[in-house]
Scaffold this motif. Structure first.
Motif, PDB file in Angstrom:
ATOM      1  N   GLY A 192       0.818  -1.214   0.000  1.00  0.00           N
ATOM      2  CA  GLY A 192       0.000   0.000   0.000  1.00  0.00           C
ATOM      3  C   GLY A 192       0.845   1.254   0.000  1.00  0.00           C
ATOM      4  N   LEU A 193       0.271   2.349  -0.467  1.00  0.00           N
ATOM      5  CA  LEU A 193       0.982   3.616  -0.574  1.00  0.00           C
ATOM      6  C   LEU A 193       0.810   4.436   0.704  1.00  0.00           C
ATOM      7  CD1 LEU A 193       0.015   4.589  -4.229  1.00  0.00           C
ATOM      8  CD2 LEU A 193       2.110   3.455  -3.433  1.00  0.00           C
ATOM      9  N   THR A 194       1.797   5.321   0.933  1.00  0.00           N
ATOM     10  CA  THR A 194       1.731   6.188   2.108  1.00  0.00           C
ATOM     11  C   THR A 194       1.761   7.649   1.665  1.00  0.00           C
ATOM     12  OG1 THR A 194       4.156   5.999   2.421  1.00  0.00           O
ATOM     13  CG2 THR A 194       2.728   4.467   3.656  1.00  0.00           C
ATOM     14  N   VAL A 195       2.937   8.265   1.655  1.00  0.00           N
ATOM     15  CA  VAL A 195       3.026   9.697   1.343  1.00  0.00           C
ATOM     16  C   VAL A 195       4.116   9.968   0.319  1.00  0.00           C
ATOM     17  CG1 VAL A 195       2.093  10.523   3.531  1.00  0.00           C
ATOM     18  CG2 VAL A 195       4.529   9.999   3.362  1.00  0.00           C
ATOM     19  N   ASN A 196       4.020  11.142  -0.301  1.00  0.00           N
ATOM     20  CA  ASN A 196       4.991  11.553  -1.306  1.00  0.00           C
ATOM     21  C   ASN A 196       5.847  12.689  -0.742  1.00  0.00           C
ATOM     22  OD1 ASN A 196       6.351  11.866  -3.721  1.00  0.00           O
ATOM     23  ND2 ASN A 196       4.749  13.101  -4.670  1.00  0.00           N
ATOM     24  N   PHE A 197       7.152  12.545  -0.860  1.00  0.00           N
ATOM     25  CA  PHE A 197       8.104  13.542  -0.382  1.00  0.00           C
ATOM     26  C   PHE A 197       8.813  14.160  -1.586  1.00  0.00           C
ATOM     27  CE2 PHE A 197       7.432  10.656   3.013  1.00  0.00           C
ATOM     28  CZ  PHE A 197       7.816  11.220   4.211  1.00  0.00           C
ATOM     29  N   PRO A 198       8.338  15.272  -2.120  1.00  0.00           N
ATOM     30  CA  PRO A 198       9.046  15.861  -3.258  1.00  0.00           C
ATOM     31  C   PRO A 198      10.502  16.161  -2.897  1.00  0.00           C
ATOM     32  CG  PRO A 198       6.894  16.869  -2.979  1.00  0.00           C
ATOM     33  CD  PRO A 198       7.130  16.029  -1.762  1.00  0.00           C
ATOM     34  N   LEU A 199      11.417  15.656  -3.711  1.00  0.00           N
ATOM     35  CA  LEU A 199      12.853  15.826  -3.468  1.00  0.00           C
ATOM     36  C   LEU A 199      13.272  17.276  -3.712  1.00  0.00           C
ATOM     37  CD1 LEU A 199      15.537  14.164  -2.992  1.00  0.00           C
ATOM     38  CD2 LEU A 199      15.744  14.112  -5.469  1.00  0.00           C
ATOM     39  N   GLY A 200      14.248  17.749  -2.942  1.00  0.00           N
ATOM     40  CA  GLY A 200      14.711  19.120  -3.112  1.00  0.00           C
ATOM     41  C   GLY A 200      16.221  19.232  -3.194  1.00  0.00           C
ATOM     42  N   ILE A 201      16.677  20.294  -3.857  1.00  0.00           N
ATOM     43  CA  ILE A 201      18.086  20.699  -3.840  1.00  0.00           C
ATOM     44  C   ILE A 201      18.172  21.896  -2.904  1.00  0.00           C
ATOM     45  CG2 ILE A 201      20.069  21.463  -5.196  1.00  0.00           C
ATOM     46  CD1 ILE A 201      19.157  18.747  -6.111  1.00  0.00           C
ATOM     47  N   TYR A 202      19.018  21.792  -1.885  1.00  0.00           N
ATOM     48  CA  TYR A 202      19.108  22.817  -0.846  1.00  0.00           C
ATOM     49  C   TYR A 202      20.500  23.448  -0.824  1.00  0.00           C
ATOM     50  CZ  TYR A 202      14.888  20.525   0.930  1.00  0.00           C
ATOM     51  OH  TYR A 202      13.631  19.999   1.047  1.00  0.00           O
ATOM     52  N   SER A 203      20.554  24.649  -0.291  1.00  0.00           N
ATOM     53  CA  SER A 203      21.844  25.327  -0.137  1.00  0.00           C
ATOM     54  C   SER A 203      21.830  26.180   1.122  1.00  0.00           C
ATOM     55  CB  SER A 203      22.131  26.219  -1.346  1.00  0.00           C
ATOM     56  OG  SER A 203      23.347  26.934  -1.162  1.00  0.00           O
ATOM     57  N   SER A 204      22.946  26.191   1.841  1.00  0.00           N
ATOM     58  CA  SER A 204      23.088  27.096   2.985  1.00  0.00           C
ATOM     59  C   SER A 204      23.846  28.354   2.583  1.00  0.00           C
ATOM     60  CB  SER A 204      23.817  26.386   4.127  1.00  0.00           C
ATOM     61  OG  SER A 204      25.122  25.988   3.721  1.00  0.00           O
ATOM     62  N   LYS A 205      24.269  28.424   1.311  1.00  0.00           N
ATOM     63  CA  LYS A 205      25.056  29.558   0.818  1.00  0.00           C
ATOM     64  C   LYS A 205      24.280  30.450  -0.144  1.00  0.00           C
ATOM     65  CE  LYS A 205      29.482  27.051   1.104  1.00  0.00           C
ATOM     66  NZ  LYS A 205      28.995  25.761   1.583  1.00  0.00           N
ATOM     67  N   TYR A 206      23.345  29.870  -0.879  1.00  0.00           N
ATOM     68  CA  TYR A 206      22.653  30.596  -1.945  1.00  0.00           C
ATOM     69  C   TYR A 206      21.146  30.501  -1.755  1.00  0.00           C
ATOM     70  CZ  TYR A 206      27.333  29.930  -3.803  1.00  0.00           C
ATOM     71  OH  TYR A 206      28.699  29.899  -3.945  1.00  0.00           O
ATOM     72  N   LYS A 207      20.457  31.588  -2.033  1.00  0.00           N
ATOM     73  CA  LYS A 207      19.016  31.645  -1.847  1.00  0.00           C
ATOM     74  C   LYS A 207      18.235  31.209  -3.077  1.00  0.00           C
ATOM     75  CE  LYS A 207      19.134  35.238   1.707  1.00  0.00           C
ATOM     76  NZ  LYS A 207      18.661  36.594   2.109  1.00  0.00           N
ATOM     77  N   SER A 208      18.907  31.111  -4.224  1.00  0.00           N
ATOM     78  CA  SER A 208      18.252  30.652  -5.441  1.00  0.00           C
ATOM     79  C   SER A 208      19.263  29.909  -6.302  1.00  0.00           C
ATOM     80  CB  SER A 208      17.658  31.827  -6.230  1.00  0.00           C
ATOM     81  OG  SER A 208      18.690  32.616  -6.804  1.00  0.00           O
ATOM     82  N   TRP A 209      18.762  29.090  -7.211  1.00  0.00           N
ATOM     83  CA  TRP A 209      19.671  28.323  -8.059  1.00  0.00           C
ATOM     84  C   TRP A 209      20.500  29.228  -8.961  1.00  0.00           C
ATOM     85  CZ3 TRP A 209      21.898  23.832  -8.070  1.00  0.00           C
ATOM     86  CH2 TRP A 209      22.606  23.434  -9.212  1.00  0.00           C
ATOM     87  N   THR A 210      19.930  30.350  -9.371  1.00  0.00           N
ATOM     88  CA  THR A 210      20.660  31.248 -10.279  1.00  0.00           C
ATOM     89  C   THR A 210      21.928  31.809  -9.632  1.00  0.00           C
ATOM     90  OG1 THR A 210      19.268  33.111  -9.575  1.00  0.00           O
ATOM     91  CG2 THR A 210      18.571  31.902 -11.539  1.00  0.00           C
ATOM     92  N   GLU A 211      22.008  31.804  -8.323  1.00  0.00           N
ATOM     93  CA  GLU A 211      23.194  32.297  -7.632  1.00  0.00           C
ATOM     94  C   GLU A 211      24.327  31.267  -7.587  1.00  0.00           C
ATOM     95  OE1 GLU A 211      22.209  33.671  -3.733  1.00  0.00           O
ATOM     96  OE2 GLU A 211      20.485  34.840  -4.407  1.00  0.00           O
ATOM     97  N   VAL A 212      24.014  30.019  -7.822  1.00  0.00           N
ATOM     98  CA  VAL A 212      25.041  28.969  -7.750  1.00  0.00           C
ATOM     99  C   VAL A 212      26.037  29.183  -8.890  1.00  0.00           C
ATOM    100  CG1 VAL A 212      25.478  26.482  -7.890  1.00  0.00           C
ATOM    101  CG2 VAL A 212      23.450  27.344  -6.679  1.00  0.00           C
ATOM    102  N   PRO A 213      27.326  29.316  -8.601  1.00  0.00           N
ATOM    103  CA  PRO A 213      28.308  29.656  -9.647  1.00  0.00           C
ATOM    104  C   PRO A 213      28.699  28.467 -10.505  1.00  0.00           C
ATOM    105  CG  PRO A 213      29.413  29.413  -7.542  1.00  0.00           C
ATOM    106  CD  PRO A 213      27.950  29.271  -7.260  1.00  0.00           C
ATOM    107  N   ASP A 214      29.240  28.753 -11.662  1.00  0.00           N
ATOM    108  CA  ASP A 214      29.793  27.703 -12.516  1.00  0.00           C
ATOM    109  C   ASP A 214      30.898  26.970 -11.766  1.00  0.00           C
ATOM    110  OD1 ASP A 214      28.098  28.707 -14.381  1.00  0.00           O
ATOM    111  OD2 ASP A 214      29.630  29.393 -15.795  1.00  0.00           O
ATOM    112  N   GLY A 215      30.999  25.675 -12.013  1.00  0.00           N
ATOM    113  CA  GLY A 215      32.044  24.878 -11.388  1.00  0.00           C
ATOM    114  C   GLY A 215      31.779  24.505  -9.943  1.00  0.00           C
ATOM    115  N   ALA A 216      30.611  24.841  -9.425  1.00  0.00           N
ATOM    116  CA  ALA A 216      30.283  24.556  -8.022  1.00  0.00           C
ATOM    117  C   ALA A 216      30.111  23.055  -7.786  1.00  0.00           C
ATOM    118  CB  ALA A 216      29.008  25.288  -7.625  1.00  0.00           C
TER     119      ALA A 216
END
Length: 265
Positions: A104-128
């Protein structure tokens, strides 16, 4: 004391013992259920009193990783577990030969990408450096999330378990490292971002809605209750699912997790 009274007393005691025997026989059946810390275990605590009314005594046993709960279930140290989705269970069955099935099924946990340094993905620098889980199912799921958001491109036909070797496009030249799923929250100070399963995010006091990239609630990633194949048709399994799949539990999930975790039944 008269002989007649003594006989009546003895008969009364015997009758009491006979009446007590069925009551003892009707004690709730113990069901040991494994769960990962955080939401899975928390939800099961709410299921527990409902299960008691349905004849079950739930013993919730927490595991801090994604490997041991299936080993313990297969070995008979648990009757059920609640922590995984179907692709992960399928991979465990294939690779380890476990005779386990979803009931039987229970709950769905949408996966996330998190950062403690950047508030949005656009801030993540190249080569990170970006950390993902090192098991095929969750790591593959994280790569699919990155592809869905246009961050990388994967080979065609990779299915639900792509690997880092399947990346054919990486415009930001990200360095993707693989670590234990349970360690991903602890990696945040050392990486630009990390893919973290929601249960581990909640356990680490990270708000799931703070993810800088978040999976859409889709596909086969709804979590499930697993049991041994030989137990799947037993009455206690039906009672367990009936206890979980209630309006009370659905309302608790909605109120407690505010949309970061969704009822999947």
């Amino acid at each position: 004391m008269s002989v007649l009274f003594s006989r009546r007393l003895a008969l009364g005691l015997a009758a009491s013992l006979v009446l007590a025997a069925p009551a003892l026989a009707q004690q709730n059946q113990v069901v040991r259920i494994g769960a990962s810390p955080g939401p899975h275990a928390e939800i099961l605590e709410k299921v527990k009193p409902i299960a008691a009314k349905n004849g079950l005594d739930l013993k919730i046993i927490e595991f801090s990783d994604y490997v041991v709960p299936n080993q313990a279930l297969a070995a008979g140290e648990l009757e059920a577990n609640s922590f995984q989705n179907q692709p992960y269970l399928d991979n465990q069955v294939k690779d380890r030969g476990f005779k386990l099935v979803s009931v039987g099924l229970t709950v769905n946990f949408p996966l996330g990408i998190y950062s403690s340094k950047y508030k949005s993905w656009t801030e993540v620098p190249d080569g990170a450096t970006v950390a993902i889980q090192n098991d095929p199912t969750n790591g593959g799921r994280s790569l699919l999330l990155l592809q869905d958001k246009g961050v990388i491109k994967l080979k065609d036909g990779v299915g639900f378990k792509p690997t880092v070797a399947d990346i054919v496009g990486n415009p930001k030249k990200l360095k993707i490292i693989e670590i234990e799923a349970a360690q991903t929250p602890r990696s945040l100070p050392d990486v630009a971002a990390a893919a973290i399963n929601t249960n581990y995010a909640v356990d680490a006091k990270i708000e799931p809605t703070s993810a800088i990239l978040r999976e859409d609630p889709k596909g086969p990633y709804v979590n499930l209750i697993a049991v041994r194949e030989v137990d799947k048709d037993k009455p206690w399994v039906k009672a367990l699912l009936a206890s979980y799949h209630t309006p009370e539990i659905k309302a608790f999930v909605a109120e407690r997790f505010k949309g970061s975790i969704l009822a999947g039944w």
